[in-house]
Design a protein around this motif. Structure first.
Motif, mmCIF file in Angstrom:
data_model
loop_
_atom_site.group_PDB
_atom_site.id
_atom_site.type_symbol
_atom_site.label_atom_id
_atom_site.label_comp_id
_atom_site.label_asym_id
_atom_site.label_seq_id
_atom_site.Cartn_x
_atom_site.Cartn_y
_atom_site.Cartn_z
ATOM 1 N N SER A 165 0.825 -1.214 0.000
ATOM 2 C CA SER A 165 0.000 0.000 0.000
ATOM 3 C C SER A 165 0.855 1.259 0.000
ATOM 4 O O SER A 165 0.507 2.263 -0.640
ATOM 5 N N GLY A 166 1.989 1.224 0.699
ATOM 6 C CA GLY A 166 2.901 2.366 0.695
ATOM 7 C C GLY A 166 3.556 2.569 -0.662
ATOM 8 O O GLY A 166 3.713 3.709 -1.134
ATOM 9 N N MET A 167 3.946 1.468 -1.311
ATOM 10 C CA MET A 167 4.520 1.550 -2.651
ATOM 11 C C MET A 167 3.552 2.210 -3.622
ATOM 12 O O MET A 167 3.942 3.045 -4.452
ATOM 13 N N LEU A 168 2.277 1.859 -3.509
ATOM 14 C CA LEU A 168 1.281 2.401 -4.431
ATOM 15 C C LEU A 168 1.072 3.896 -4.230
ATOM 16 O O LEU A 168 0.897 4.645 -5.199
ATOM 17 N N MET A 186 -0.144 -4.038 -7.671
ATOM 18 C CA MET A 186 -1.593 -4.212 -7.608
ATOM 19 C C MET A 186 -1.949 -5.701 -7.592
ATOM 20 O O MET A 186 -2.794 -6.153 -6.808
ATOM 21 N N LEU A 187 -1.290 -6.485 -8.460
ATOM 22 C CA LEU A 187 -1.519 -7.929 -8.480
ATOM 23 C C LEU A 187 -1.018 -8.576 -7.190
ATOM 24 O O LEU A 187 -1.677 -9.453 -6.626
ATOM 25 N N GLY A 213 -6.005 6.732 1.410
ATOM 26 C CA GLY A 213 -7.062 6.055 2.163
ATOM 27 C C GLY A 213 -6.763 4.583 2.375
ATOM 28 O O GLY A 213 -7.030 4.032 3.449
ATOM 29 N N LEU A 214 -6.177 3.918 1.353
ATOM 30 C CA LEU A 214 -5.822 2.504 1.479
ATOM 31 C C LEU A 214 -4.768 2.297 2.562
ATOM 32 O O LEU A 214 -4.843 1.339 3.349
ATOM 33 N N LYS A 233 -3.323 0.062 7.821
ATOM 34 C CA LYS A 233 -2.711 0.237 9.142
ATOM 35 C C LYS A 233 -3.732 -0.068 10.242
ATOM 36 O O LYS A 233 -3.411 -0.704 11.252
ATOM 37 N N LYS A 234 -4.971 0.392 10.041
ATOM 38 C CA LYS A 234 -6.027 0.123 11.010
ATOM 39 C C LYS A 234 -6.314 -1.371 11.073
ATOM 40 O O LYS A 234 -6.495 -1.942 12.158
ATOM 41 N N ARG A 235 -6.338 -2.029 9.905
ATOM 42 C CA ARG A 235 -6.588 -3.471 9.853
ATOM 43 C C ARG A 235 -5.494 -4.246 10.570
ATOM 44 O O ARG A 235 -5.769 -5.211 11.292
#
Length: 393
Positions: free
Chosen positions: A270-273, A313-314, A376-377, A382-384
């Motif tokens: 998610s950070g990479m994206l 993404m994949l 947002g992701l 992080k919350k998850r």
């Protein structure tokens, strides 16, 4: 998997992806061959003629994804080989918008079948290193575009040979990957290994997180491939040889994906994206205001942005939504390519009636949206993670 030759299968997969990627670069060079200064198609007509490369890819992945589990990776791989061969031969005979459209359709189906079969195969063979090995596999998408770009430049611009000779070079990786796959035993998909039912697989693609990633895939793929596929027309007033800019962009992408393992470990998918979206936006915006040598600076920033989009993404879906199986990976790839089929004619229309810079400015809106989405992701993931830690304690 003791009796499966992972190294040979992985190398053959890379060669199949090189074939796929070379078609993108060579098709980009064909834009001027079939365009107003060549056969006489408008840029919008070429946009429509090129769309089957993307919606054909989409159809192949969406239908090929579920079939991978039922028919097996091996059969889908050979379908890719046959449709690739038909598409290359038909391209050599193309002399109109219709024949170019049909040739591109078969190429697109072949490309889609490569991804439908080989993404789940890599995920299955390297189940503990999915994002890393998918990035390493996808080194050869930009790598193949570099090869195709340089071949196009050498054959047509340096040696002055025909475009048919350029297209014929696609037979080289095609024959090699066919020979390497021949007689090999293929693994089953990870979903089959895990014993996940068809019902659970199909229900999993309706999860909000998966649907969110599909929506983002529309924008990441269009940002990358919509721009690079039309590089000849977008940059023809900025630099002398746009195809070399394409090779430069994809050279950076290949190097980035080769060393993706360290980046994945540090930033997580998610950070990479998020960082990718930021750099892609900056790069696209700079391409609208630069020319000459500075175009390469803007292109480098753009390249650093789009480097990790597709494989990460994949990889995200393979890691966090494994129950979606080969179907999930195929839907993701199919969504990405379908989005490109939508933006190509739009870009062509903008270039026919406004300017290339207007097309680039319009494209920069896509990564701007992604910055917000991936922010947002990151917050959600992080919350998850925190919730999982609390549950385990």
């Amino acid at each position: 998997m003791e009796d499966i030759n992972k190294n040979r299968l992985f190398l053959a997969s890379c060669l199949a992806l090189i074939t796929t990627a070379m078609t993108f670069a060579i098709r980009a060079r064909l834009e001027t061959v079939f365009g107003p200064e060549g056969i006489g198609l408008t840029l919008e007509q070429i946009g429509y003629a090129f769309t089957p490369a993307f919606f054909g890819f989409t159809l192949a992945m969406i239908f090929g994804g579920p079939l991978v589990d039922f028919l097996g990776i091996k059969k889908i791989t050979w379908i890719a080989f046959v449709t690739h061969a038909i598409g290359i031969v038909w391209t050599l005979m193309a002399d109109s918008m219709t024949s170019l459209f049909l040739a591109t359709l078969f190429i697109g189906i072949g490309n889609g079948m490569v991804e439908a079969a080989l993404n789940p195969m890599v995920a299955s063979m390297y189940s503990n290193e999915k994002t890393k090995m998918l990035n390493r596999f996808h080194v050869w998408f930009p790598g193949g575009i570099v090869i195709g770009s340089l071949i196009g430049w050498l054959v047509m611009d340096v040696m002055g040979l025909s475009w048919q000779i350029m297209v014929s070079t696609l037979f080289i990786p095609l024959v090699i990957y066919g020979a390497m796959f021949y007689g090999q035993k293929f693994p089953v998909t990870e979903r089959v290994q895990m014993g996940i039912s068809n019902k659970k697989m199909f229900s999993s693609i309706g999860k909000p997180l998966f649907l969110f990633m599909v929506a983002c895939m529309f924008l990441t793929a269009a940002s990358e491939l919509g721009t690079t596929q039309r590089i000849e027309s977008l940059l023809k007033t900025s630099v002398d040889v746009p195809l070399l800019v394409l090779a430069f962009i994809n050279g950076i992408m290949a190097l980035g994906r080769l060393f993706a393992g360290k980046v994945v470990h540090k930033l997580k998918p998610s950070g990479m994206l998020l960082y990718s979206a930021i750099l892609t936006f900056i790069g696209l915006w700079l391409l609208t205001v630069t020319s000459g040598g500075m175009t390469f600076v803007a292109a480098a920033i753009f390249a650093m942005g789009v480097t990790f989009f597709w494989p990460t993404m994949l990889g995200f879906v393979a890691e966090y939504l494994p129950e979606t199986g080969a179907l999930g990976l195929s839907v993701m790839g199919g969504a990405g390519m379908f989005s490109v089929s939508l933006v190509l004619p739009i870009m062509g229309n903008l270039m026919d009636n406004a300017s290339a810079h207007e097309a680039l400015r319009t494209m920069s809106i896509l990564p701007a949206i992604l910055i917000v989405a991936f922010l947002g992701l990151n917050i959600y993931m992080k919350k998850r993670k925190q919730e999982l830690v609390v549950e385990e304690s």
